[in-house]
Design a protein around this motif. Structure first.
Motif, mmCIF file in Angstrom:
data_model
loop_
_atom_site.group_PDB
_atom_site.id
_atom_site.type_symbol
_atom_site.label_atom_id
_atom_site.label_comp_id
_atom_site.label_asym_id
_atom_site.label_seq_id
_atom_site.Cartn_x
_atom_site.Cartn_y
_atom_site.Cartn_z
ATOM 1 N N ALA A 24 27.149 -28.646 21.950
ATOM 2 C CA ALA A 24 26.687 -30.018 21.705
ATOM 3 C C ALA A 24 26.488 -30.763 23.024
ATOM 4 C CB ALA A 24 27.677 -30.760 20.815
ATOM 5 N N LEU A 25 27.404 -30.571 23.956
ATOM 6 C CA LEU A 25 27.282 -31.218 25.263
ATOM 7 C C LEU A 25 26.065 -30.670 26.013
ATOM 8 C CD1 LEU A 25 28.306 -33.229 27.300
ATOM 9 C CD2 LEU A 25 29.958 -31.504 28.082
ATOM 10 N N HIS A 26 25.844 -29.382 25.917
ATOM 11 C CA HIS A 26 24.686 -28.792 26.590
ATOM 12 C C HIS A 26 23.379 -29.341 26.002
ATOM 13 C CE1 HIS A 26 22.261 -26.118 28.888
ATOM 14 N NE2 HIS A 26 21.729 -25.599 27.796
ATOM 15 N N GLU A 27 23.316 -29.508 24.698
ATOM 16 C CA GLU A 27 22.123 -30.109 24.090
ATOM 17 C C GLU A 27 21.875 -31.507 24.647
ATOM 18 O OE1 GLU A 27 22.497 -30.099 19.856
ATOM 19 O OE2 GLU A 27 22.269 -27.922 19.702
ATOM 20 N N TYR A 80 32.744 -27.119 29.754
ATOM 21 C CA TYR A 80 31.321 -27.133 30.122
ATOM 22 C C TYR A 80 31.110 -26.737 31.585
ATOM 23 C CZ TYR A 80 26.433 -28.610 30.202
ATOM 24 O OH TYR A 80 25.058 -28.637 30.318
ATOM 25 N N ARG A 81 32.131 -26.859 32.396
ATOM 26 C CA ARG A 81 31.999 -26.456 33.802
ATOM 27 C C ARG A 81 31.627 -24.982 33.925
ATOM 28 N NH1 ARG A 81 35.702 -29.338 38.030
ATOM 29 N NH2 ARG A 81 35.798 -31.422 37.176
ATOM 30 N N ASP A 82 31.992 -24.175 32.935
ATOM 31 C CA ASP A 82 31.691 -22.747 32.966
ATOM 32 C C ASP A 82 30.303 -22.422 32.424
ATOM 33 O OD1 ASP A 82 34.196 -22.191 34.056
ATOM 34 O OD2 ASP A 82 35.116 -22.068 32.077
ATOM 35 N N HIS A 83 29.590 -23.405 31.937
ATOM 36 C CA HIS A 83 28.243 -23.175 31.419
ATOM 37 C C HIS A 83 27.304 -22.910 32.603
ATOM 38 C CE1 HIS A 83 24.471 -23.823 29.314
ATOM 39 N NE2 HIS A 83 25.152 -23.654 28.184
ATOM 40 N N HIS A 90 30.309 -31.579 39.763
ATOM 41 C CA HIS A 90 30.019 -32.891 39.181
ATOM 42 C C HIS A 90 30.211 -32.813 37.671
ATOM 43 C CE1 HIS A 90 28.433 -34.567 42.861
ATOM 44 N NE2 HIS A 90 27.699 -33.488 43.017
ATOM 45 N N PRO A 91 31.421 -32.976 37.187
ATOM 46 C CA PRO A 91 31.643 -32.854 35.735
ATOM 47 C C PRO A 91 30.937 -33.962 34.953
ATOM 48 C CG PRO A 91 33.589 -33.731 36.820
ATOM 49 C CD PRO A 91 32.632 -33.341 37.909
ATOM 50 N N VAL A 92 30.678 -33.673 33.695
ATOM 51 C CA VAL A 92 30.087 -34.653 32.781
ATOM 52 C C VAL A 92 31.216 -35.590 32.353
ATOM 53 C CG1 VAL A 92 28.883 -34.989 30.595
ATOM 54 C CG2 VAL A 92 28.413 -32.944 31.984
ATOM 55 N N THR A 93 31.015 -36.882 32.559
ATOM 56 C CA THR A 93 32.029 -37.867 32.203
ATOM 57 C C THR A 93 31.428 -38.897 31.254
ATOM 58 O OG1 THR A 93 31.552 -39.266 34.114
ATOM 59 C CG2 THR A 93 33.255 -37.581 34.396
#
Length: 171
Positions: A24-27, A80-83, A90-93
């Motif tokens: 879902a985060l990747h989308e 998601y860091r492993d995607h 730069h993590p998604v926040t």
């Protein structure tokens, strides 16, 4: 390809889904599920805006809220860091809707005129006052910086009005 900061306004329920699901985060980070009007590409403006805000003399509370504008309150989904399509350093926040409202308030407190006023008229002072990245932006820096502040303020105000969360990442 340049790495630029991205923002998306999404419902809190969708943020919760992104916290649970890397897919879902990747989308979301792939620009495939958010309407264009709920997405904002900030390009390389965050560093220069942050320096400008610091120079406006904003009080401590406003300054702390402004820092959250680009940093968020925490990583959405550490997995998601492993995607393969993410930028690991730069993590998604994100900010939940109540915090989005606080940031919107802080962005309103710093007026466009205050932002414009801190841009040095002497080009030799721009790097000293606003950082090296400001030099690469070119053009009428005061006008551009004022415009970027206003666009960001309006983006957060709309999110606050609609009680949406904001997710940020570098792409």
């Amino acid at each position: 390809m340049a790495v630029t900061q991205q923002l998306a306004r999404i419902p809190a329920t969708r943020l919760a889904e992104c916290r649970r699901s890397v897919d879902a985060l990747h989308e979301l980070c792939s620009f495939s599920t958010t309407p264009a009007e709920d997405h904002l590409d900030l390009d390389w403006w965050p560093a220069t805006l942050q320096r400008a805000w610091a120079l406006t003399g904003a009080d401590g509370r406003t300054s702390a809220r402004l820092r959250r504008c680009f940093n968020g309150d925490g990583e959405v989904n550490p997995a998601y860091r492993d995607h393969p399509d993410t930028i690991w350093e730069h993590p998604v926040t994100a900010l939940e809707p109540p915090q989005v409202g606080e940031v919107a308030e802080a962005l309103r407190a710093v007026t466009p005129d205050a932002v414009r006023a801190v841009v040095p008229s002497d080009p030799d002072r721009i790097e000293a006052e606003l950082g090296k990245s400001a030099l690469a932006l070119g053009g009428d820096l005061a006008e551009q910086l004022t415009r970027e502040h206003t666009v960001l303020r309006d983006f957060y105000e709309e999110a606050a009005r609609r009680r949406l969360a904001i997710v940020r990442w570098w792409d």
